[in-house]
Design an enzyme around this catalytic site. Structure first.
Site, PDB file in Angstrom:
ATOM      1  N   ASP A 289       0.867  -1.174   0.000  1.00  0.00           N
ATOM      2  CA  ASP A 289       0.000   0.000   0.000  1.00  0.00           C
ATOM      3  C   ASP A 289       0.915   1.238   0.000  1.00  0.00           C
ATOM      4  OD1 ASP A 289      -2.179   1.679  -0.048  1.00  0.00           O
ATOM      5  OD2 ASP A 289      -3.258   0.646   1.546  1.00  0.00           O
TER       6      ASP A 289
HETATM    7  C1  NOJ Z   1      -4.089   3.829   0.011  1.00  0.00           C
HETATM    8  C2  NOJ Z   1      -5.257   2.900   0.185  1.00  0.00           C
HETATM    9  O1  NOJ Z   1      -5.160   2.249   1.421  1.00  0.00           O
HETATM   10  C3  NOJ Z   1      -5.375   1.862  -0.906  1.00  0.00           C
HETATM   11  O2  NOJ Z   1      -6.593   1.171  -0.753  1.00  0.00           O
HETATM   12  C4  NOJ Z   1      -5.273   2.499  -2.256  1.00  0.00           C
HETATM   13  O3  NOJ Z   1      -5.413   1.514  -3.251  1.00  0.00           O
HETATM   14  C5  NOJ Z   1      -3.925   3.191  -2.359  1.00  0.00           C
HETATM   15  N1  NOJ Z   1      -3.845   4.229  -1.357  1.00  0.00           N
HETATM   16  C6  NOJ Z   1      -3.697   3.790  -3.731  1.00  0.00           C
HETATM   17  O4  NOJ Z   1      -4.516   4.874  -3.935  1.00  0.00           O
END
Ligand code: NOJ
Length: 742
Positions: A289
């Site tokens: 993430d």
């Molecule tokens: C953080 C989020 O937790 C995740 O779900 C998302 O896909 C990513 N950012 C990318 O935007």
């Protein structure tokens, strides 16, 4: 473009031939593996690390950092994938930077958060789950993939399949709710929807199962917080949806921000190498993430960024989202022997494989088709489907004296509330490229449905704050009307990522507005819009009709008008329990019995001030008609392990409307080598019934439905007594007993 392709293929073939001549021939498992290995053999370590790196564009941020200079990174081969950019024109430009400037011309992968629709926005995932309609869920993601791929995207960061039992957690709206069985089926359906039958088809997106793992178990529902659960709960409650997506062929996985048992998920070898890539044989790639490798320093498990990169790579993370840590340190870590070339090669192989499977090496611009972009995005068929799906996602919570549906002959209608005409809120959180200006609000939907009625509107108040100066106008509008439709709840940014709440009440002065309007004695229909279960105890005591609509997407208002005026009979059922108050959390239907289950005796497991039960249980939802369950019967009352039996029940529509009912089947294992939940969903069927019609619904039960992790953590069914429950929700059921004999 053609020129590039020819040069690239030619160079690759020659170099691959040269390379294979000096190598021992090896057995290749597939054509793609062979191509990947040939390309890998040509790559420098720096080029490999580039393929293990994902950066955001500067269009948007979906995390705390922004990457400047990403175009230079692309030209220098320092990045293999880009996210947060879309549209054929721009993505073609970026792709050109990669394929025309880098030595091996390896195409970029373009990712984006396509969570519940791309430009045509469908209901929030939690709302979709309430439809219990796997076919529609899959279709909505098929459409999302068609639209997003038509705008040049290859990869979605979805499905989000985190089981969530805490409504304080803002991301509860992104998943399917609290149940593992349903969540697993939905996860698999979403993968099929996004990925279609063949990734080479340019209408598909590679899916990404996230957030691995147990992100939904954040302590106190506070986003990014610590997770500390037993291995049994991890494996029985939180992991099965992820396993289901692997079985459905998901291409990628995303790690979670949280730690699990003291080790951040992004550096967790047990989760990544042992379970995901080992036990489950996952062949795709794992991305982190947003900056979660970097965050391992703050977790306190490594002393610096370099060590963070080593921990992640050793643990099995193939691609670094936005930390730039693989990019900055992996070469050095390799020289020092802290990571191995085998680990790097494995990661790169996995990334390249997905690029091959998408067909990007045949044509890096195959998703850049202006004609598709022009004709497919927000196509009328997609909008029609969004309308239908929104209607199927609502849950009728209360309907005293058949307040709903309202008559289409109503002459004067008041549409009141801070969310009654808010286009942007209809999108909900994570609305991708959704265009709020195209959303249909409740007010617009009502006007459209009843063109000759007088529809009056007043906001009354905001969602947040204490300003009651709009009450007078709202009351005046209501006084002049025959019925009041009142849209209250949360704004879209009160749920979603980084939007946890310690209180789950209806914010601001909205309940006071309801109280004032109810005093007028007119029929009042409360339309809730929100991203989490709210404390509805007061509202449920006061308001005659309550419709839970979550956030319904682009066609919200049209669907709302259908339900409110009886053109669609609501059929949604909650997939998450609604507590009576925040103090009951965590509250979920599949809890354990305890040694002192609640009775009137003082020394039993209960509160002094509130019952143990939720206000609205899992599986609950009303209809404009009524259903009667009868004749529960089992084809056998005792089976050996390899036998099956059938559970049958008759369901009759005893009301005046045609309607759909989600018939639910739960099981309880009465005695186990470890304690078992009081109920576990094991089957459901959604049926349609005309007034007076009866259908017999049958479920087949086999040993598989009765398996769990026993005292030795072996997954098996134990002999003994069970109870099966069938009904309209998790609390109103009929039951019968059966047993497994040795
Ligand atoms: C953080 C989020 O937790 C995740 O779900 C998302 O896909 C990513 N950012 C990318 O935007």
């Amino acid at each position: 473009m053609k020129k590039y392709k020819t040069i690239f293929i030619f160079t690759t073939i020659i170099l691959a031939m040269l390379f294979t001549r000096c190598q021992q021939p090896t057995v290749k498992s597939s054509d793609t593996d062979q191509k990947v290995d040939s390309l890998l053999a040509l790559m420098t370590t720096e080029e490999k690390i580039g393929q293990m790196t994902l950066f955001t564009s500067d269009w948007d941020v979906t995390g705390p950092t922004m990457r400047l200079g990403y175009k230079e990174d692309i030209k220098n081969g320092k990045v293999g994938a880009i996210f947060n950019a879309f549209g054929v024109k721009y993505l073609r430009e970026l792709q050109q930077l990669a394929v025309e400037n880098t030595r091996l011309n390896i195409p970029l992968l373009f990712g984006y958060d396509v969570i519940h629709g791309y430009k045509t926005i469908f209901p929030l995932p939690i709302a979709q789950a309430c439809s219990w309609d796997l076919g529609m869920i899959e279709k909505s993601d098929r459409i999302a993939a068609i639209e997003a791929s038509a705008e040049g995207l290859h990869w979605t960061f979805a499905p989000m399949i985190d089981i969530a039992r805490d409504p304080r957690w803002g991301r509860i709206c992104e998943g399917s709710g609290e149940d593992t069985y349903l969540g697993s089926l939905i996860g698999a359906a979403r993968v099929k929807g996004f990925q279609g039958d063949d990734l080479k088809d340019n209408s598909t997106l590679v899916a990404c199962a996230k957030h691995y793992a147990a992100y939904g178990a954040a302590q106190a529902g506070r986003d990014y917080n610590t997770v500390d659960i037993s291995d049994r709960t991890l494996r029985e409650i939180y992991l099965p949806p992820f396993k289901a997506t692997v079985d459905a062929g998901v291409g990628t996985f995303m790690t979670a921000f949280n730690e699990v048992d003291g080790v951040p998920a992004t550096g967790n070898k047990y989760l990544l190498r042992d379970i995901l890539k080992g036990e489950w044989g996952f062949a795709g790639f794992v991305v982190t993430d947003y900056t979660s490798i970097m965050e391992m320093e703050l977790h306190g498990i490594v002393a610096n960024e370099k060590e963070a990169g080593e921990l992640a790579l050793n643990a099995g993370v193939d691609m670094d989202m936005q930390s730039a840590i693989y990019s900055d340190y992996t070469l050095k870590s390799l020289e020092e022997g802290k990571v191995t070339m085998a680990e790097i090669d494995d990661a790169v192989r996995r990334v390249l494989k997905i690029k091959y499977e998408l067909g990007l090496f045949d044509d890096p611009y195959k998703y850049c088709d202006e004609e598709r972009e022009r004709t497919l995005v927000m196509h009328q068929d997609h909008l029609d489907f969004a309308h239908e799906f929104a209607a199927k996602s609502m849950v009728l919570l209360k309907n005293e004296n058949n307040t709903l549906p309202l008559s289409k002959n109503t002459k004067n209608i008041a549409v009141i509330g801070p969310l009654a005409d808010s286009k942007v809120d209809m999108l909900g959180s994570w609305s991708a490229a959704g265009d709020y200006a195209k959303c249909v609000t409740l007010l617009e939907g009502v006007k459209q449905k009843l063109p000759s009625a007088k529809v009056l509107h007043a906001k009354g108040c905001e969602v947040l704050g204490s300003d009651k100066s709009g009450f007078a106008e709202a009351l005046s509008v209501a006084r002049r009307s025959d019925a009041v439709i009142l849209a209250i709840g949360e704004t879209r940014d009160l749920s979603g990522e980084a939007n946890s709440r310690s209180n789950i009440n209806i914010p601001g002065v909205q309940e006071e507005l309801v109280a004032e309007l109810l005093k007028l004695g007119k029929p009042v229909v409360v339309v809730l819009m929100n991203g989490r279960p709210l404390d509805l105890t007061w509202l449920n005591e006061q308001a005659p009709a309550i419709l839970e609509t979550w956030f319904l997407g682009t066609k919200a208002g049209d669907a709302l008008a259908d339900v409110i005026f009886g053109d669609y009979n609501p059929s949604g059922k909650l997939t998450v329990s609604f507590p009576r108050n925040v103090g009951q959390i965590p509250l979920f239907y599949n809890h354990k019995n305890t040694g002192r289950p609640i009775t009137d005796v003082k020394w039993t497991s209960k509160y002094l001030d509130v019952p143990n039960t939720p206000l609205f249980p899992f599986g609950y939802g009303l209809s404009y008609t009524s259903f009667e369950y009868s004749g529960l019967s089992l084809s056998k009352n005792s089976i050996t392990k390899n036998e099956t039996f059938t559970v049958s029940v008759d369901v009759k529509n005893t009301g005046k409307f045609a309607g759909e009912e989600v018939v639910q089947l739960y099981i309880r294992d009465l005695v186990g080598s470890v304690t078992r939940p009081v109920l576990e969903l094991k089957g459901f069927e959604k049926i349609s019934l005309d007034p007076g019609q009866t259908k017999t619904v049958q479920f087949e039960i086999s040993e598989n439905d009765l398996k769990f992790l026993d005292i030795n953590m072996d997954y098996l069914a134990e002999a003994g007594e069970f109870e099966v429950f069938v009904g309209t929700n998790s609390q109103e059921t009929q039951s019968a007993k059966f047993s497994i004999v040795e």
